[in-house]
Enzyme design. Structure first.
Site, PDB file in Angstrom:
ATOM      1  N   ARG A 104      44.688  27.075  48.466  1.00 27.74           N
ATOM      2  CA  ARG A 104      44.215  28.352  48.219  1.00 27.74           C
ATOM      3  C   ARG A 104      43.365  28.828  49.376  1.00 27.74           C
ATOM      4  O   ARG A 104      42.229  28.170  49.514  1.00 27.74           O
ATOM      5  CB  ARG A 104      43.451  28.678  47.117  1.00 27.74           C
ATOM      6  CG  ARG A 104      43.803  30.109  46.383  1.00 27.74           C
ATOM      7  CD  ARG A 104      43.285  29.732  44.891  1.00 27.74           C
ATOM      8  NE  ARG A 104      41.749  29.735  44.941  1.00 27.74           N
ATOM      9  CZ  ARG A 104      41.056  30.298  44.169  1.00 27.74           C
ATOM     10  NH1 ARG A 104      41.480  31.214  42.894  1.00 27.74           N
ATOM     11  NH2 ARG A 104      39.806  30.038  43.732  1.00 27.74           N
ATOM     12  N   THR A 108      41.500  34.992  51.193  1.00 26.76           N
ATOM     13  CA  THR A 108      42.629  35.813  50.748  1.00 26.76           C
ATOM     14  C   THR A 108      43.046  35.525  49.192  1.00 26.76           C
ATOM     15  O   THR A 108      43.779  36.208  48.498  1.00 26.76           O
ATOM     16  CB  THR A 108      43.760  35.861  51.443  1.00 26.76           C
ATOM     17  OG1 THR A 108      44.392  34.332  51.217  1.00 26.76           O
ATOM     18  CG2 THR A 108      43.561  36.105  52.750  1.00 26.76           C
ATOM     19  N   ASP A 200      35.280  23.520  41.000  1.00 23.97           N
ATOM     20  CA  ASP A 200      36.478  23.075  41.815  1.00 23.97           C
ATOM     21  C   ASP A 200      37.147  21.712  41.286  1.00 23.97           C
ATOM     22  O   ASP A 200      36.497  20.556  41.519  1.00 23.97           O
ATOM     23  CB  ASP A 200      36.052  23.023  43.234  1.00 23.97           C
ATOM     24  CG  ASP A 200      37.070  22.977  44.042  1.00 23.97           C
ATOM     25  OD1 ASP A 200      37.441  23.687  45.046  1.00 23.97           O
ATOM     26  OD2 ASP A 200      38.137  21.911  44.021  1.00 23.97           O
ATOM     27  N   ASP A 203      37.619  19.004  43.982  1.00 18.92           N
ATOM     28  CA  ASP A 203      36.400  18.553  44.400  1.00 18.92           C
ATOM     29  C   ASP A 203      35.729  17.492  43.131  1.00 18.92           C
ATOM     30  O   ASP A 203      35.145  16.535  43.634  1.00 18.92           O
ATOM     31  CB  ASP A 203      35.266  19.483  44.920  1.00 18.92           C
ATOM     32  CG  ASP A 203      35.724  20.277  46.078  1.00 18.92           C
ATOM     33  OD1 ASP A 203      36.411  19.628  46.861  1.00 18.92           O
ATOM     34  OD2 ASP A 203      35.235  21.276  46.271  1.00 18.92           O
TER      35      ASP A 203
HETATM   36  C1  PRP Z   1      42.997  24.933  43.143  1.00 19.88           C
HETATM   37  C2  PRP Z   1      43.371  24.513  41.857  1.00 19.88           C
HETATM   38  C3  PRP Z   1      44.968  25.330  41.662  1.00 19.88           C
HETATM   39  C4  PRP Z   1      44.479  26.449  42.514  1.00 19.88           C
HETATM   40  C5  PRP Z   1      44.246  27.411  41.766  1.00 19.88           C
HETATM   41  O1  PRP Z   1      43.282  24.241  44.197  1.00 19.88           O
HETATM   42  O2  PRP Z   1      43.904  23.047  41.801  1.00 19.88           O
HETATM   43  O3  PRP Z   1      46.012  24.646  42.647  1.00 19.88           O
HETATM   44  O4  PRP Z   1      43.168  26.435  43.144  1.00 19.88           O
HETATM   45  O5  PRP Z   1      43.981  28.824  41.902  1.00 19.88           O
HETATM   46  P1  PRP Z   1      45.014  30.101  41.831  1.00 19.88           P
HETATM   47  O6  PRP Z   1      45.574  29.854  40.572  1.00 19.88           O
HETATM   48  O7  PRP Z   1      44.129  31.122  42.073  1.00 19.88           O
HETATM   49  O8  PRP Z   1      46.262  29.653  43.035  1.00 19.88           O
HETATM   50  P2  PRP Z   1      42.828  24.427  45.658  1.00 19.88           P
HETATM   51  O9  PRP Z   1      43.336  25.408  46.321  1.00 19.88           O
HETATM   52  O10 PRP Z   1      41.131  24.477  45.528  1.00 19.88           O
HETATM   53  O11 PRP Z   1      43.366  23.160  46.405  1.00 19.88           O
HETATM   54  P3  PRP Z   1      42.771  21.609  46.013  1.00 19.88           P
HETATM   55  O12 PRP Z   1      43.506  21.119  44.656  1.00 19.88           O
HETATM   56  O13 PRP Z   1      43.295  20.778  47.309  1.00 19.88           O
HETATM   57  O14 PRP Z   1      41.276  21.377  45.929  1.00 19.88           O
HETATM   58  N1  URA Z   2      40.527  26.491  41.375  1.00 21.17           N
HETATM   59  C1  URA Z   2      39.489  25.482  40.791  1.00 21.17           C
HETATM   60  O1  URA Z   2      39.409  24.451  41.485  1.00 21.17           O
HETATM   61  N2  URA Z   2      38.674  26.095  39.955  1.00 21.17           N
HETATM   62  C2  URA Z   2      38.898  27.273  39.731  1.00 21.17           C
HETATM   63  O2  URA Z   2      38.131  27.702  38.962  1.00 21.17           O
HETATM   64  C3  URA Z   2      39.662  28.179  40.456  1.00 21.17           C
HETATM   65  C4  URA Z   2      40.525  27.669  41.175  1.00 21.17           C
END
Ligand code: PRP
Ligand code: URA
Length: 212
Positions: A104, A108, A200, A203
């Site tokens: 994400r 944006t 997160d 993380d």
């Molecule tokens: C997080 C999570 C989802 C997304 C959710 O991933 O695991 O994929 O955000 O947010 P949304 O519903 O607003 O799209 P992230 O982009 O942080 O990537 P990661 O799993 O690699 O940390």
């Molecule tokens: N992605 C995450 O990992 N946590 C949130 O709360 C939203 C998006």
């Protein structure tokens, strides 16, 4: 319209509370996510069709039931979806696993695609898209759109925590998709994080930085 199933089994709710807790360390977080994924897999497979099978017990012939040859596929959204894969495979060991890499964009909040690797026969499979967090819904909706472009028609979504906005977005974009979640939280904050959420997910699973 697809349904929204809240997986409210006491074991799931108990473990989810510790998953949320900021004091839970990476090892415990991983273990708990894995366990909840197994419990949710039990719920999401509830409607799998059965067929009769006769087996010989030491005493007599028993008419049993077996799952009738369904081809399943698990599609984790990288990275955080990976944390739920092994827990589901414990119950569905024959499922094939495809990967969709999306992150994400922090400003944006739009999903950015960086990797797609799917089973060759993905369009013939019943699929479970896996991501612990359904925030704006952008990432899950994009992953489902990618699968539909590959001809997939039977898709369910499994997450741990959903925001109302994410649920609404998936139901608007993909009304054919059933959503399974352990909780529906209050809202998103100004960074697009679920409140209260768990921080997160990627993380916390991989220990890459302190959660916000
Ligand atoms: C997080 C999570 C989802 C997304 C959710 O991933 O695991 O994929 O955000 O947010 P949304 O519903 O607003 O799209 P992230 O982009 O942080 O990537 P990661 O799993 O690699 O940390
Ligand atoms: N992605 C995450 O990992 N946590 C949130 O709360 C939203 C998006």
């Amino acid at each position: 319209m697809g349904k929204v199933v809240i997986c409210d089994h006491p074991l799931i709710q108990h473990k989810l509370t510790f998953i949320r807790d900021v004091q839970t360390n990476v090892k415990e977080f991983r273990e708990l996510v894995d366990e909840v994924a197994t419990l949710m897999a039990y719920e999401i497979t509830r409607e799998l069709p059965l067929e009769d099978k006769h087996v010989q017990t030491p005493v007599a012939v028993a008419k049993g039931k077996i799952i009738s040859g369904r081809m399943l596929g698990l599609i984790p959204i990288l990275r955080a979806g990976l944390g739920m894969v092994d827990g589901i495979l414990k119950l569905i060991p024959a499922a094939e696993v495809g990967h969709i890499g999306l992150y994400r964009d922090p400003s944006t909040l739009q999903p950015v695609e960086y990797y797609v690797k799917l089973p060759a026969d993905v369009h013939e499979r019943e699929l479970i898209v896996i991501d612990p967090m359904l925030a704006t819904g952008g990432s899950a909706a994009a992953a489902i759109a990618i699968l539909k472009k590959h001809g997939c028609t039977k898709i369910k979504l499994m997450c741990l925590i959903a925001a109302p906005k994410g649920l609404e977005y998936i139901r608007a974009e993909h009304p054919d998709v059933d959503i399974y979640t352990a909780a529906v939280d209050q809202r998103l904050n100004e960074h697009g994080y679920i409140v209260p959420g768990l921080g997160d997910a990627g993380d916390r699973l991989f220990g890459t930085k302190a959660s916000r």
